[in-house]
Write a protein that holds these residues in place. Structure first.
Motif, mmCIF file in Angstrom:
data_model
loop_
_atom_site.group_PDB
_atom_site.id
_atom_site.type_symbol
_atom_site.label_atom_id
_atom_site.label_comp_id
_atom_site.label_asym_id
_atom_site.label_seq_id
_atom_site.Cartn_x
_atom_site.Cartn_y
_atom_site.Cartn_z
ATOM 1 N N THR A 26 -8.684 -52.755 -47.702
ATOM 2 C CA THR A 26 -7.345 -52.533 -47.199
ATOM 3 C C THR A 26 -6.640 -51.467 -48.001
ATOM 4 O OG1 THR A 26 -6.548 -54.289 -48.607
ATOM 5 C CG2 THR A 26 -7.077 -54.882 -46.347
ATOM 6 N N ASP A 39 0.487 -61.803 -39.586
ATOM 7 C CA ASP A 39 -0.924 -62.005 -39.327
ATOM 8 C C ASP A 39 -1.723 -60.727 -39.576
ATOM 9 O OD1 ASP A 39 -3.187 -63.454 -38.323
ATOM 10 O OD2 ASP A 39 -2.988 -62.351 -36.452
ATOM 11 N N GLY A 40 -2.829 -60.863 -40.294
ATOM 12 C CA GLY A 40 -3.730 -59.750 -40.526
ATOM 13 C C GLY A 40 -3.388 -58.867 -41.701
ATOM 14 N N ARG A 82 -5.334 -62.371 -47.404
ATOM 15 C CA ARG A 82 -5.027 -61.949 -46.042
ATOM 16 C C ARG A 82 -4.468 -63.129 -45.261
ATOM 17 N NH1 ARG A 82 -8.491 -61.617 -41.553
ATOM 18 N NH2 ARG A 82 -10.224 -61.975 -42.963
ATOM 19 N N VAL A 84 -3.916 -65.098 -42.015
ATOM 20 C CA VAL A 84 -4.596 -65.213 -40.728
ATOM 21 C C VAL A 84 -3.897 -66.312 -39.931
ATOM 22 C CG1 VAL A 84 -6.762 -65.711 -39.553
ATOM 23 C CG2 VAL A 84 -6.782 -64.482 -41.740
ATOM 24 N N VAL A 217 -14.679 -56.630 -42.229
ATOM 25 C CA VAL A 217 -13.377 -56.127 -41.814
ATOM 26 C C VAL A 217 -13.382 -54.612 -41.947
ATOM 27 C CG1 VAL A 217 -10.891 -56.169 -42.196
ATOM 28 C CG2 VAL A 217 -12.236 -58.259 -42.513
ATOM 29 N N THR A 219 -11.185 -51.542 -41.823
ATOM 30 C CA THR A 219 -9.778 -51.154 -41.864
ATOM 31 C C THR A 219 -9.627 -49.716 -41.382
ATOM 32 O OG1 THR A 219 -9.942 -50.511 -44.181
ATOM 33 C CG2 THR A 219 -9.260 -52.775 -43.717
ATOM 34 N N THR A 237 -14.300 -57.331 -37.538
ATOM 35 C CA THR A 237 -12.862 -57.261 -37.281
ATOM 36 C C THR A 237 -12.404 -55.818 -37.441
ATOM 37 O OG1 THR A 237 -12.408 -59.523 -38.015
ATOM 38 C CG2 THR A 237 -10.579 -57.971 -38.092
ATOM 39 N N GLN A 239 -9.113 -53.702 -38.047
ATOM 40 C CA GLN A 239 -7.767 -53.956 -38.552
ATOM 41 C C GLN A 239 -7.021 -52.650 -38.793
ATOM 42 O OE1 GLN A 239 -7.459 -56.595 -41.957
ATOM 43 N NE2 GLN A 239 -5.637 -55.533 -42.685
ATOM 44 N N ALA A 276 -9.698 -58.149 -33.450
ATOM 45 C CA ALA A 276 -8.922 -56.929 -33.681
ATOM 46 C C ALA A 276 -7.496 -57.346 -33.989
ATOM 47 C CB ALA A 276 -8.957 -56.008 -32.471
ATOM 48 N N THR A 277 -6.870 -56.596 -34.882
ATOM 49 C CA THR A 277 -5.494 -56.909 -35.250
ATOM 50 C C THR A 277 -4.746 -55.640 -35.618
ATOM 51 O OG1 THR A 277 -4.107 -58.278 -36.701
ATOM 52 C CG2 THR A 277 -6.086 -57.344 -37.683
ATOM 53 N N ASN A 278 -3.478 -55.611 -35.261
ATOM 54 C CA ASN A 278 -2.535 -54.578 -35.681
ATOM 55 C C ASN A 278 -2.969 -53.169 -35.250
ATOM 56 O OD1 ASN A 278 -0.043 -53.981 -36.992
ATOM 57 N ND2 ASN A 278 -1.170 -53.142 -38.722
#
Length: 478
Positions: A26, A39-40, A82, A84, A217, A219, A237, A239, A276-278
């Motif tokens: 990250t 979240d995330g 993180r 979640v 993950v 990023t 994932t 992100q 998937a997030t953000n």
């Protein structure tokens, strides 16, 4: 929607060192006190009494390793957690070990030192936490769902390696925690400007081993990624690292005219347990540039057990394709389109999402093709349905005769064509489909003979958990 097409055919601790059991990488542009834990997002948690951060003893990756406090170092992965989302609560997943903050044995004893333990499916309540704003600005009380006790710097000590425990909740300094988003020298997995390990999202996915068996993950630095993305490895994932999903855009403009509807996707998730997030998935086709076949999929879901949180899915006709093989949970997200823009034969739950019909003449939100043997299709749960104009948007039409769609406890705005919110599709009558509502509210939520409603007794069998359980008990909704 190309009505002649058959439904099935639409159809080093970290970095990306992919042999590591959990890969989380990250970055952000600088220290930033979060308005609220989200979240995330990855955070360090600092005690209001000592200013020191929660850490896993010895940066251990073992189950049972205890939590202590030590001087904050944003680049220390064992101090990164993180958030979640798990229903209305959160897991806090350690960046170094991939394990969750855990109350040993769900003990209700005040003073019990907290540990880390494998997260499993995230459903254990002794690993779930709620965040309540403190009276001290910018700080939060972190409360266990299982025990009702709060995370505390024991005795408010300023000493290094002081235990992190649970105690009876009180809004005092030792239980007040600052959530600071992670910054520092960490490198994003993907950055189009060359500052990441890969320039494209697909290159990062391609680097994941084909037989991957643990969470990875990837990023993604804020920016526009004009590419076709296929998530064909399990436990991956995606992100976005921006302050909002609009900061990270995965986009293309393929259409049914050139690729067929099911092949027009910008992104395809075909592997199981992907997330998937953000970030944003978009198909920005200019429909005036094609003589026919203006269907243009932003995101196609084929994989089982997909989770999407805080994402945007943007398009016009046929924005989101949920194929028969898919189960998906979508939370706190936004989907927009014009005609049949959520369609397919899979099972999907939209939880607290915003669904927007953007065409001034309105259109059907859904075109489900649920097989007759399948109990559950599409569920819109505690979501919001809005549109560009009033009394023009319909809730759906049946692509297959047995289509199943339920709008439950959702807010239906004045955009809904209240007198006739369900319509026919080709020879398929909406009256023969499994179209239902339950306890909706808002200007578009009237009841009449054209709006079948679930009874309270029936509603017990139409929850997010029931939709997604399948044969393996999957429960991302908590």
């Amino acid at each position: 929607m190309r009505h002649g097409i058959q439904a099935p055919s639409r159809a080093a601790k970290i970095a990306v060192v992919l042999a590591v059991p959990v890969t989380v990488l990250t970055v952000s542009t600088g220290p930033a006190q979060a308005a609220a834990p989200a979240d995330g997002v990855v955070y360090t948690l600092a005690s209001g009494a000592s200013g020191k951060c929660v850490e896993v003893t010895g940066a251990s990756a073992d189950n049972g390793a205890l939590l202590v406090q030590t001087a904050c170092a944003a680049s220390a992965l064992d101090q990164q957690f993180r958030a979640v989302a798990r229903g209305s609560a959160f897991n806090l997943v350690n960046g170094g070990s991939g394990r969750c903050i855990d109350v040993p044995g769900a003990s209700t004893v005040s003073g019990t030192q907290l540990q880390q333990w494998g997260c499993g499916d995230g459903g254990k309540t002794n690993q779930q936490w709620t965040f309540t704003p403190s009276a001290t600005s910018g700080k939060y009380l972190v409360k266990s769902v299982a025990t009702g006790l709060c995370v505390s710097d024991k005795d408010g000590s300023t000493a290094g390696n002081n235990p992190i425990v649970q105690e009876t909740c009180s809004d005092v300094a030792r239980m007040q925690w600052s959530f600071t988003s992670v910054s520092g020298s960490a490198t994003p997995t993907v950055a189009s400007d060359g500052t990441g390990r890969y320039r494209t999202v697909q290159a990062a996915i391609d680097a994941v081993p084909a037989g991957n068996g643990s969470q990875v993950v990837i990023t993604i630095k804020p920016g526009t990624y004009r590419e076709i993305v296929t998530v064909n490895k399990p436990y991956v994932t995606l992100q976005g690292l921006g302050s909002s999903p609009s900061d990270t855009l995965i986009v293309n403009n393929r259409s049914a005219y050139t690729h067929g509807t099911s092949g027009s996707y910008t992104a395809l998730i075909s592997a199981r347990d992907a997330a998937a997030t953000n970030l944003t998935f978009s198909n920005d086709l200019d429909e005036s540039t094609v003589p026919s076949g203006a269907q243009a999929v932003a995101l196609r879901l084929d994989g089982d057990r997909t989770t999407l949180t805080n994402v945007r899915i943007l398009g016009d006709q046929d924005t989101l394709l949920v194929n028969d093989s898919a189960r998906a949970y979508v939370k706190n997200s936004y989907v927009e389109g014009t005609v049949d823009f959520i369609f397919g034969g899979g099972t999907i739950v939209f939880h607290s999402c915003d669904i927007y019909e953007k065409r001034s003449t309105g259109g059907p939100v859904t075109a489900a093709s649920t097989a007759a043997a399948k109990t559950y299709g599409f569920l819109f749960y505690k979501s919001r349905i809005t549109g560009a104009t009033n009394n023009t948007t319909t809730l759906g039409r049946p692509w297959r005769p047995d289509a199943q769609v339920l709008y439950r406890e959702s807010t239906l705005s004045a955009t809904i064509a209240t007198g006739q919110p369900w319509t026919d599709m080709s020879s398929n009558s909406w009256k023969n489909a499994r179209f239902l509502e339950y306890r909706n509210n808002g200007a578009g939520a009237t009841t009449n003979a054209n709006r079948p409603q679930l009874s309270d007794a029936q509603a017990a069998n139409y929850t997010p958990q029931k939709y997604l359980a399948g044969g393996d008990g999957w429960n991302p909704a908590g």
